[in-house]
Motif scaffolding. Structure first.
Motif, PDB file in Angstrom:
ATOM      1  N   GLY B  63       0.651  -1.138   0.578  1.00 45.86           N
ATOM      2  CA  GLY B  63       0.188   0.030   0.259  1.00 45.86           C
ATOM      3  C   GLY B  63       1.032   1.237  -0.097  1.00 45.86           C
ATOM      4  N   ILE B  64       0.308   1.901   0.135  1.00 45.90           N
ATOM      5  CA  ILE B  64       0.628   3.799   1.009  1.00 45.90           C
ATOM      6  C   ILE B  64      -0.053   4.600   0.795  1.00 45.90           C
ATOM      7  CG2 ILE B  64       0.477   5.039  -1.642  1.00 45.90           C
ATOM      8  CD1 ILE B  64       3.037   6.001  -1.587  1.00 45.90           C
ATOM      9  N   ASP B  65       0.705   5.231   2.537  1.00 47.81           N
ATOM     10  CA  ASP B  65       0.048   6.401   2.993  1.00 47.81           C
ATOM     11  C   ASP B  65       0.500   8.139   2.326  1.00 47.81           C
ATOM     12  OD1 ASP B  65      -1.025   8.104   5.010  1.00 47.81           O
ATOM     13  OD2 ASP B  65      -1.110   6.771   6.196  1.00 47.81           O
ATOM     14  N   LEU B  66      -0.644   8.438   1.809  1.00 53.65           N
ATOM     15  CA  LEU B  66       0.154  10.204   1.424  1.00 53.65           C
ATOM     16  C   LEU B  66      -0.907  10.888   2.209  1.00 53.65           C
ATOM     17  CD1 LEU B  66      -0.869  10.017  -2.421  1.00 53.65           C
ATOM     18  CD2 LEU B  66       1.368   9.668  -0.909  1.00 53.65           C
ATOM     19  N   SER B  67      -1.645  10.503   3.452  1.00 54.48           N
ATOM     20  CA  SER B  67      -2.506  11.501   4.516  1.00 54.48           C
ATOM     21  C   SER B  67      -0.919  11.280   5.629  1.00 54.48           C
ATOM     22  CB  SER B  67      -3.582  10.796   4.988  1.00 54.48           C
ATOM     23  OG  SER B  67      -3.282   9.394   5.097  1.00 54.48           O
ATOM     24  N   VAL B  68       0.362  11.085   5.648  1.00 56.78           N
ATOM     25  CA  VAL B  68       0.844  11.472   6.882  1.00 56.78           C
ATOM     26  C   VAL B  68       1.076  12.889   7.069  1.00 56.78           C
ATOM     27  CG1 VAL B  68       1.965   9.039   6.973  1.00 56.78           C
ATOM     28  CG2 VAL B  68       2.521  10.670   5.315  1.00 56.78           C
ATOM     29  N   GLY B  69       1.327  13.802   5.928  1.00 50.71           N
ATOM     30  CA  GLY B  69       1.940  15.031   6.036  1.00 50.71           C
ATOM     31  C   GLY B  69       0.922  15.847   6.774  1.00 50.71           C
ATOM     32  N   SER B  70      -0.707  15.709   6.184  1.00 50.93           N
ATOM     33  CA  SER B  70      -1.814  16.345   7.160  1.00 50.93           C
ATOM     34  C   SER B  70      -1.742  16.264   8.232  1.00 50.93           C
ATOM     35  CB  SER B  70      -2.988  16.144   6.253  1.00 50.93           C
ATOM     36  OG  SER B  70      -2.799  16.032   4.513  1.00 50.93           O
ATOM     37  N   VAL B  71      -1.959  14.724   9.021  1.00 50.49           N
ATOM     38  CA  VAL B  71      -1.452  13.823   9.363  1.00 50.49           C
ATOM     39  C   VAL B  71      -0.469  14.421  10.630  1.00 50.49           C
ATOM     40  CG1 VAL B  71      -1.735  12.144  11.423  1.00 50.49           C
ATOM     41  CG2 VAL B  71      -2.426  11.709   9.433  1.00 50.49           C
ATOM     42  N   VAL B  72       0.404  14.854  10.850  1.00 47.94           N
ATOM     43  CA  VAL B  72       1.153  15.887  11.075  1.00 47.94           C
ATOM     44  C   VAL B  72       0.309  16.432  11.711  1.00 47.94           C
ATOM     45  CG1 VAL B  72       3.716  17.315  11.049  1.00 47.94           C
ATOM     46  CG2 VAL B  72       2.826  14.971   9.944  1.00 47.94           C
ATOM     47  N   MET B 256       8.412  -0.937  -4.136  1.00 45.30           N
ATOM     48  CA  MET B 256       6.844  -0.303  -3.521  1.00 45.30           C
ATOM     49  C   MET B 256       6.093  -1.227  -4.500  1.00 45.30           C
ATOM     50  SD  MET B 256       7.137   2.840  -2.968  1.00 45.30           S
ATOM     51  CE  MET B 256       5.740   3.800  -3.718  1.00 45.30           C
ATOM     52  N   ALA B 257       6.133  -2.136  -4.358  1.00 45.60           N
ATOM     53  CA  ALA B 257       5.467  -3.437  -5.029  1.00 45.60           C
ATOM     54  C   ALA B 257       5.641  -4.505  -3.909  1.00 45.60           C
ATOM     55  CB  ALA B 257       6.006  -4.140  -5.641  1.00 45.60           C
ATOM     56  N   GLY B 258       5.622  -4.337  -2.658  1.00 46.53           N
ATOM     57  CA  GLY B 258       5.690  -5.028  -1.339  1.00 46.53           C
ATOM     58  C   GLY B 258       5.919  -6.142  -1.194  1.00 46.53           C
ATOM     59  N   GLY B 259       6.115  -6.083   0.122  1.00 45.32           N
ATOM     60  CA  GLY B 259       6.649  -7.601   0.616  1.00 45.32           C
ATOM     61  C   GLY B 259       7.907  -8.212   0.094  1.00 45.32           C
ATOM     62  N   GLU B 260       8.810  -6.752   0.369  1.00 42.89           N
ATOM     63  CA  GLU B 260      10.043  -6.967   0.047  1.00 42.89           C
ATOM     64  C   GLU B 260      10.819  -5.824   0.895  1.00 42.89           C
ATOM     65  OE1 GLU B 260      12.055  -9.762  -3.165  1.00 42.89           O
ATOM     66  OE2 GLU B 260      11.191  -8.045  -4.137  1.00 42.89           O
ATOM     67  N   GLY B 261      11.724  -5.586   2.171  1.00 43.40           N
ATOM     68  CA  GLY B 261      12.126  -4.124   2.575  1.00 43.40           C
ATOM     69  C   GLY B 261      12.120  -4.858   3.964  1.00 43.40           C
ATOM     70  N   THR B 262      13.078  -3.700   4.617  1.00 40.89           N
ATOM     71  CA  THR B 262      13.327  -3.840   6.365  1.00 40.89           C
ATOM     72  C   THR B 262      13.416  -2.324   6.907  1.00 40.89           C
ATOM     73  OG1 THR B 262      15.594  -2.840   5.502  1.00 40.89           O
ATOM     74  CG2 THR B 262      14.944  -5.544   5.704  1.00 40.89           C
TER      75      THR B 262
END
Lengths: 500, 309
Positions: B63-72, B256-262
């Motif tokens: 997924g992705i969350d673009l709302s974080v800046g506005s939450v700040v 960005m496709a998900g499933g991989e990363g740390t």
């Protein structure tokens, strides 16, 4: 048999990948107007050889001749220019374009003066090409609205429209219904009568005897030989492919069925599943036979809670259960091994080990929800030994395992959960002969341990060889139930086609 | 041996980039390694790093969350107004966390239950919340906050800014959850293949919802830190933070496709961005060029990734 001069000769082809010799001194010929079968277990090198022919891989050694002249194929475009086309199992059409747009994609006809694309002309030509091959598909329909069989026809017509001389068909019938297969065969006959050379790759021996003129067999990247279809029997071919006699391909064991565990009553889902009822006992394998689209997978997914039923009931141990999601099914100790391993069964990017423990992680939870990885690894080792799964270890990404080993890993995943009912959909699809037998042995073990197993399969021999009882479906309905004693292929086929 | 070193460098490529960046900057401008500058950079990194940790969880599920800046912004504004009207700081903080988690819950629920793309859902909430913040503050920054509240962003323990400790704490908790628990496995499974995950019996809807809640809560914490540090809540606060967080995640090697990363990768990514910003400031590079440099660095990093894979 006089075959004339081969239009294509691949001689002494070798190809290595890091750590593997994929092809070693392999030969392949193709003749105009003839169908050459390319046969071998998974991993025998068929795909590698075809990828070399189509310019996707470059070979390390060897020569390719077309009409007696040596050619160099460096790219897909080179191959296309020489009239070589490949039809893959996964089709390469664009779903949101029409049939005619797909046929002319990258090969558009332009108006000479205005340089605009000439839609009318292309539509007309597309119609001509389709008619020529006896396809009645509407040129203006979107490809996504076609059946898989029709898509394949369009793909073939597309190849023909580009003056194909050598057509490679890789597992072309894997996803087709029986009537579509018949149409495809008719089309292949037509193509050969036009002088096109066809290279036909399939796991289905019946088809090869029906449609092919000659056979080339590969085993472990080596060339075993080329023969006329009339010279060989099925048994010969199997022993050539596997290099050993497969006496007991279906090691049936008799177990004593116990109580009814799963009972399904009048299960329905719109038009696709109609009033399906059956029961399975512990220690029994129930087969569901039928053609593609008969509603078998839908029945499995209804029981598993992935699809919503419109009516009907499911009983476990004679008491009614409500299953509205896979989670519910698992709580009722029902497990499902899906048909499409890569899309629905495994998580390709994850290690084998994590894939195997994924359904059973609760078991390893300790204080603070921490997973006991030591225990998890221990179980992993035990399972890979038990099911002889070939892997370099827990951390190997499952994508890099062979199909057979992936399938065994999914078996391990569910065995560790310990279901009472196991529904398996096409357990051996895309798996080589050796691994198939191992899968059957696993099934027999589970049956002996008292599990109730429902097996959906399109391979008639497999379903007859493994199951204790068989139900046959046709257009969403159960059309016949057969015990092991009264089963034979023709009878199943009759039910499957809705003929009795 | 040579191959080992090569694969080692590739594995820790983000760390190498960070080290090289620091070396170059310390040579070019000695002020960079001054203790006060380093602490300043760390504070700046903290805000982005906290958001990036939540963003990593979201991106791991695909997924992705673009709302974080506005939450700040909204979390900062509400906290500031509460503190100003003499509500206890603890309650103000709890309200901020509650706002963050409710927004996350909303994002997650819409995404999982209505099956709308995360990009679209969070793009909408981003816009809605920004508007709500303007309405709430009348477009005027809320300032004149108590020193007790400003403690959070400005207190230093042994020279180390307090927000750094918050990052470390959040990192440790999230790392544990993602790497040591069942939930963490489910996050990777969901990002790797949602159908397989669901058919394995994983409650994919709830996993999805939880990662958006995490992201919302972490963004709210960042909002509190930002507000506390400058002693004022601006309705503009946090705009563009979503991009910095996504950049940190990508620089850290998460797909960005998900499933991989740390998670640790994203922390390193946030450090690279922070150090780069600071270095360009110290070198007196105009903000116009700073933006260009940042974009180029991100693009280069991702291109290198692609090539090596």
């Amino acid at each position: 048999m006089d075959r004339g001069m081969p239009i294509l000769r691949m001689v002494g082809i070798s190809k290595s990948f890091p750590g593997v010799k994929a092809l070693e001194n392999v030969n392949l010929d193709a003749y105009s107007g003839k169908v050459m079968a390319l046969l071998g277990e998974n991993g025998a090198g068929k795909s590698t050889l075809m990828n070399i022919l189509c310019g996707i891989y470059s070979m390390d050694e060897g020569k390719i001749y077309i009409e007696g002249k040596e050619v160099l194929i460096h790219s897909i475009k080179d191959a296309q220019d020489m009239g070589i086309s490949i039809i893959h199992q996964e089709l390469s059409l664009l779903p949101n374009l029409t049939v005619w747009e797909n046929i002319f994609l990258g090969n558009e006809i332009y108006n000479k003066l205005s340089k605009r694309i000439n839609k009318a002309e292309m539509r007309l030509k597309a119609r001509e090409f389709l008619d020529q091959e006896g396809c009645s598909i509407d040129t203006d329909i979107l490809v996504k609205d076609l059946t898989v069989g029709e898509m394949q026809m369009v793909e073939i017509v597309k190849a023909v429209s580009r003056n194909v001389r050598i057509l490679v068909m890789d597992e072309a019938t894997a996803a087709l219904t029986d009537s579509e297969i018949q149409k495809l065969f008719a089309l292949i006959k037509k193509l050969t009568s036009q002088g096109i050379a066809v290279i036909y790759i399939s796991h289905r021996l019946d088809e090869i005897f029906k449609i092919c003129d000659m056979i080339t067999v590969l085993r472990d990247g080596k060339y075993i030989g080329q023969m006329d279809v009339s010279e060989v029997t099925k048994d010969d071919l199997i022993s050539k492919m596997v290099g050993r006699e497969l006496k007991e391909q279906y090691p049936y064991v008799k177990a004593k069925p116990g109580n009814v565990i799963l009972k399904v009553e009048n299960l329905s889902m719109g038009d696709r599943v109609k009033n399906v009822s059956f029961e399975v006992r512990e220690g029994e394998i129930l087969g569901i036979a039928g053609l593609m689209g008969a509603g078998r997978t839908e029945v499995a997914k209804l029981i598993y809670g992935e699809y919503k039923k419109t009516s009907g009931s499911i009983y476990m141990d004679n008491s009614k259960v409500e299953i509205s999601s896979p989670m519910d099914a698992i709580k009722n100790r029902i497990a499902y091994l899906p048909e499409d391993r890569k899309k629905e069964g495994i998580i390709l990017k994850m290690p084998v080990g994590s894939n195997m423990s994924l359904a059973n992680l609760k078991k390893y939870e300790r204080k603070l929800k921490k997973i006991d990885k030591k225990m998890e690894h221990k179980d992993f080792k035990e399972q890979i030994q038990k099911l002889s799964i070939k892997t370099t270890g827990y951390d190997q990404i499952i994508k890099n395992l062979s199909g057979g080993n992936q399938q065994k890993a999914i078996f391990a995943k569910w065995i560790m959960v310990g279901p009472r009912v196991l529904i398996i959909d096409e357990p051996t699809r895309g798996i080589d002969v050796g691994a198939k037998k191992e899968i059957y042995e696993i099934l027999n073990e589970l049956k002996k341990s008292g599990m109730a197993i429902v097996m959906i399969s399109s391979e008639m021999e497999e379903i007859i060889g493994v199951c204790d009882r068989i139900i046959v479906m046709h257009e969403g309905k159960v059309t016949g139930t057969l015990s092991r004693e009264e089963v034979y292929q023709e009878k199943i086929m009759k039910y499957a086609m809705g003929l009795s | 041996m040579k191959k080992d070193i090569k694969s080692l460098i590739f594995k820790y490529r983000a760390v190498f980039v960070l080290i090289i960046l620091c070396l170059v900057l310390s040579i070019m401008t000695p002020r960079f390694i001054g203790i006060s500058n380093i602490m300043n950079v760390l504070t700046q990194i903290s805000v982005n790093a906290i958001i990036a940790i939540g963003m990593t969880c979201v991106i791991l599920t695909g997924g992705i969350d673009l709302s974080v800046g506005s939450v700040v912004a909204i979390a900062g504004a509400v906290t500031a107004s509460l503190v100003k009207s003499n509500v206890s700081i603890l309650i103000a903080l709890l309200v901020a966390l509650a706002i963050g988690s409710l927004i996350g819950l909303f994002n997650g629920a819409v995404i999982s239950k209505m099956k709308i793309q995360p990009f679209i859902v969070t793009l909408s909430t981003m816009s809605i919340l920004r508007g709500v913040t303007y309405v709430y503050t009348n477009g005027i920054p809320i300032s004149g906050l108590s020193s007790g509240f400003m403690f959070i962003g400005n207190y230093r323990f042994l020279e180390v800014p307090f927000p750094v400790f918050i990052v470390i704490l959040i990192f440790l908790i999230t790392w544990y959850v993602i790497n040591q628990t069942r939930f963490g496995r489910y996050v990777y499974a969901l990002g790797g293949n949602e159908d397989s995950a669901r058919l394995t019996g994983i409650n994919t809807d709830s996993v999805k919802t939880i990662v958006y809640i995490l992201s919302g809560v972490f963004a709210a914490i960042s909002g509190v830190i930002v507000t506390s540090r400058i002693g004022s809540a601006s309705p503009n606060a946090g705009s563009g933070y979503e991009m910095d967080a996504i950049a940190a995640v990508v620089l850290g090697g998460t797909s960005m496709a998900g499933g991989e990363g740390t998670i640790i990768g994203s922390i390193i990514g946030a450090m690279i961005i922070g150090v780069l910003n600071n270095g360009l400031n110290l070198l007196n590079v105009s903000p116009f060029y700073q933006s260009i440099v940042k974009g180029v660095v991100i693009l280069l990093a991702v291109m290198m990734d692609k090539k090596n894979k």
